[in-house]
Design an enzyme around this catalytic site. Structure first.
Site, PDB file in Angstrom:
ATOM      1  N   THR A   1      40.356 -19.949  54.594  1.00  0.00           N
ATOM      2  CA  THR A   1      40.747 -19.380  53.250  1.00  0.00           C
ATOM      3  C   THR A   1      41.636 -18.151  53.380  1.00  0.00           C
ATOM      4  OG1 THR A   1      38.767 -20.007  52.371  1.00  0.00           O
ATOM      5  CG2 THR A   1      39.920 -18.264  51.209  1.00  0.00           C
TER       6      THR A   1
ATOM      7  N   ARG B   1      32.750 -32.083  47.860  1.00  0.00           N
ATOM      8  CA  ARG B   1      32.195 -30.731  47.679  1.00  0.00           C
ATOM      9  C   ARG B   1      33.293 -29.790  47.182  1.00  0.00           C
ATOM     10  NH1 ARG B   1      33.538 -25.427  49.802  1.00  0.00           N
ATOM     11  NH2 ARG B   1      31.645 -24.211  49.981  1.00  0.00           N
ATOM     12  N   VAL B   2      33.026 -29.059  46.126  1.00  0.00           N
ATOM     13  CA  VAL B   2      33.981 -28.061  45.639  1.00  0.00           C
ATOM     14  C   VAL B   2      33.335 -26.699  45.821  1.00  0.00           C
ATOM     15  CG1 VAL B   2      35.202 -27.205  43.591  1.00  0.00           C
ATOM     16  CG2 VAL B   2      34.997 -29.670  43.977  1.00  0.00           C
ATOM     17  N   GLY B   3      34.093 -25.746  46.353  1.00  0.00           N
ATOM     18  CA  GLY B   3      33.543 -24.407  46.599  1.00  0.00           C
ATOM     19  C   GLY B   3      33.840 -23.458  45.453  1.00  0.00           C
ATOM     20  N   ASP B   4      33.759 -22.175  45.747  1.00  0.00           N
ATOM     21  CA  ASP B   4      33.957 -21.129  44.738  1.00  0.00           C
ATOM     22  C   ASP B   4      35.426 -20.933  44.346  1.00  0.00           C
ATOM     23  OD1 ASP B   4      34.186 -20.269  47.510  1.00  0.00           O
ATOM     24  OD2 ASP B   4      34.671 -18.300  46.686  1.00  0.00           O
TER      25      ASP B   4
ATOM     26  N   THR C   1      36.128 -14.572  49.542  1.00  0.00           N
ATOM     27  CA  THR C   1      36.058 -15.503  50.667  1.00  0.00           C
ATOM     28  C   THR C   1      34.653 -15.439  51.245  1.00  0.00           C
ATOM     29  OG1 THR C   1      36.928 -16.012  52.869  1.00  0.00           O
ATOM     30  CG2 THR C   1      37.071 -13.715  52.197  1.00  0.00           C
ATOM     31  N   GLY C   2      34.239 -16.533  51.878  1.00  0.00           N
ATOM     32  CA  GLY C   2      32.888 -16.594  52.422  1.00  0.00           C
ATOM     33  C   GLY C   2      32.228 -17.881  51.999  1.00  0.00           C
ATOM     34  N   LEU C   3      30.927 -17.931  52.039  1.00  0.00           N
ATOM     35  CA  LEU C   3      30.228 -19.168  51.701  1.00  0.00           C
ATOM     36  C   LEU C   3      30.214 -19.357  50.176  1.00  0.00           C
ATOM     37  CD1 LEU C   3      28.771 -21.579  52.915  1.00  0.00           C
ATOM     38  CD2 LEU C   3      26.632 -20.334  52.622  1.00  0.00           C
ATOM     39  N   GLY C   4      30.998 -20.338  49.727  1.00  0.00           N
ATOM     40  CA  GLY C   4      31.183 -20.554  48.295  1.00  0.00           C
ATOM     41  C   GLY C   4      29.891 -20.778  47.545  1.00  0.00           C
TER      42      GLY C   4
HETATM   43  N1  ASP Z   1      34.961 -19.686  49.983  1.00  0.00           N
HETATM   44  C1  ASP Z   1      35.432 -20.880  50.648  1.00  0.00           C
HETATM   45  C2  ASP Z   1      34.548 -22.038  50.253  1.00  0.00           C
HETATM   46  O1  ASP Z   1      33.338 -21.909  50.269  1.00  0.00           O
HETATM   47  C3  ASP Z   1      35.486 -20.779  52.128  1.00  0.00           C
HETATM   48  C4  ASP Z   1      36.079 -19.500  52.709  1.00  0.00           C
HETATM   49  O2  ASP Z   1      36.274 -18.516  52.005  1.00  0.00           O
HETATM   50  O3  ASP Z   1      36.332 -19.471  53.927  1.00  0.00           O
HETATM   51  O4  ASP Z   1      35.065 -23.095  49.980  1.00  0.00           O
END
Ligand code: ASP
Length: 329
Positions: free
Chosen positions: A198, A226-229, A248-251
């Protein structure tokens, strides 16, 4: 300074730009949160600085923040170092499904795409959703059909490097050595039939207009679909007249906290971008506690950043600075 709750409710700052006046421009980009230094810090630093330069080319000419964040994210989507566009990570099935979103602060405009394939610049497609349709988010085949309609040429974003990583992680996952996705791991054990497989920029321009853009391949080994944040308003991307944020991070954690919306609310209550970024990270840590990072600007040209991961490479420039600053931690 935090406003009294009654002042915050009556905040008159929700107005369009600077109403003809001029403001200080600023831009900050991130290259994803996690443990980055172990990867390729030099390539990452060159990439994020180039992205800031592309955004600055727009801002210095009195251009608009929405075009600056698009230009910055396009540079990162073309750089295979980053998990967006070319170089995006692969799903469990070995495909690349990308999410992207762009947000325009003055009137809360938003355009996003989710689960798109074979697109070179998902961020530009998200901008087209905002500008050319009455919708906010297009997903899957519909989004890909819209891309064709907009003249987008097919582009395979898969790189050999990502394919090798995918093979390694998938093997570890199947052997039970992969630390993420505990629930999915159990699901796969119970239902082996499931076992077939990201970057961001925020800116404020000389008209006081704010914008945010985020683009990602998501997370390694995600489920197809799967759709993230990233493409969800207020989760991975958001902008209001008061400021803009990209996370950014775990959506799966950030979608539940609505991290960029909460950050924007903190700005409306009177915090500046540096304090709002810290405050929202504190909120996330005290609630879902998942891995996250955020970059922000406010309408006054202040920038903010915070993360709870070992690293979140970022680079920024504020009007008046001698050169672009970057930080790999
Ligand atoms: N936030 C993104 C997601 O979960 C991944 C990322 O930020 O690296 O899809």
């Amino acid at each position: 300074m935090i406003l009294h709750w009654r002042e915050a409710l009556e905040n008159k700052n929700d107005t369009f730009g600077t109403e003809g006046g001029s403001a200080l421009y600023a831009i900050i980009v991130h290259g994803g949160a996690g443990n980055i230094r172990s990867k390729d810090p030099e390539r990452i630093e060159i990439g994020i600085k180039k992205a800031v330069e592309a955004g600055l080319d727009v801002l210095k000419k009195d251009g608009r923040s929405i075009d600056a964040v698009e230009a910055a994210v396009k540079v990162l989507e073309d750089d295979p170092t980053f998990n967006a566009g070319t170089g995006a990570v692969l799903t469990f099935d070995g495909e690349v499904e990308m999410d992207a979103a762009i947000a325009y602060g003055p009137n809360l405009d938003f355009g996003a795409v989710a689960g798109v394939k074979n697109i070179r610049h998902p961020i530009s497609l998200a901008k087209k959703v905002m500008e050319k349709t009455d919708h906010v988010l297009l997903a899957g085949n519909g989004a890909n059909d819209f891309a064709k309609l907009m003249g987008s040429e097919p582009h395979d974003p898969t790189t050999q490097e990502r394919k090798k990583q995918w093979e390694k992680y998938r093997k570890q996952f199947i052997n039970g050595d992969y630390k993420d996705w505990p629930k999915l791991r159990k699901l796969f054990q119970e239902h082996p039939e499931f076992l077939h497989g990201t970057v961001g920029a925020v800116a404020v321009d000389s008209h006081g207009e704010t914008a945010a853009a985020t683009s990602t391949g998501g997370v390694f080994l995600k489920f197809l679909g799967r759709v993230g944040d990233t493409p969800i308003p207020g989760a991975g991307t958001y902008a209001t007249p008061n400021g803009a944020a990209s996370s950014t991070g775990l959506g799966e954690g950030m979608m539940r906290v609505l991290i960029t919306k909460v950050a924007a609310d903190f700005l409306r209550m009177g915090l500046d971008a540096p304090h709002a970024a810290e405050a929202v990270m504190n909120y996330l840590d005290n609630t879902v506690g998942t891995e996250a990072g955020i970059i922000m600007v406010d309408r006054h040209g202040e920038i903010g950043f915070a993360h709870n991961t070992p690293d979140m490479p970022y680079a920024y420039f504020k009007e008046g600075m001698a050169e672009i600053e970057s930080n790999m931690r």
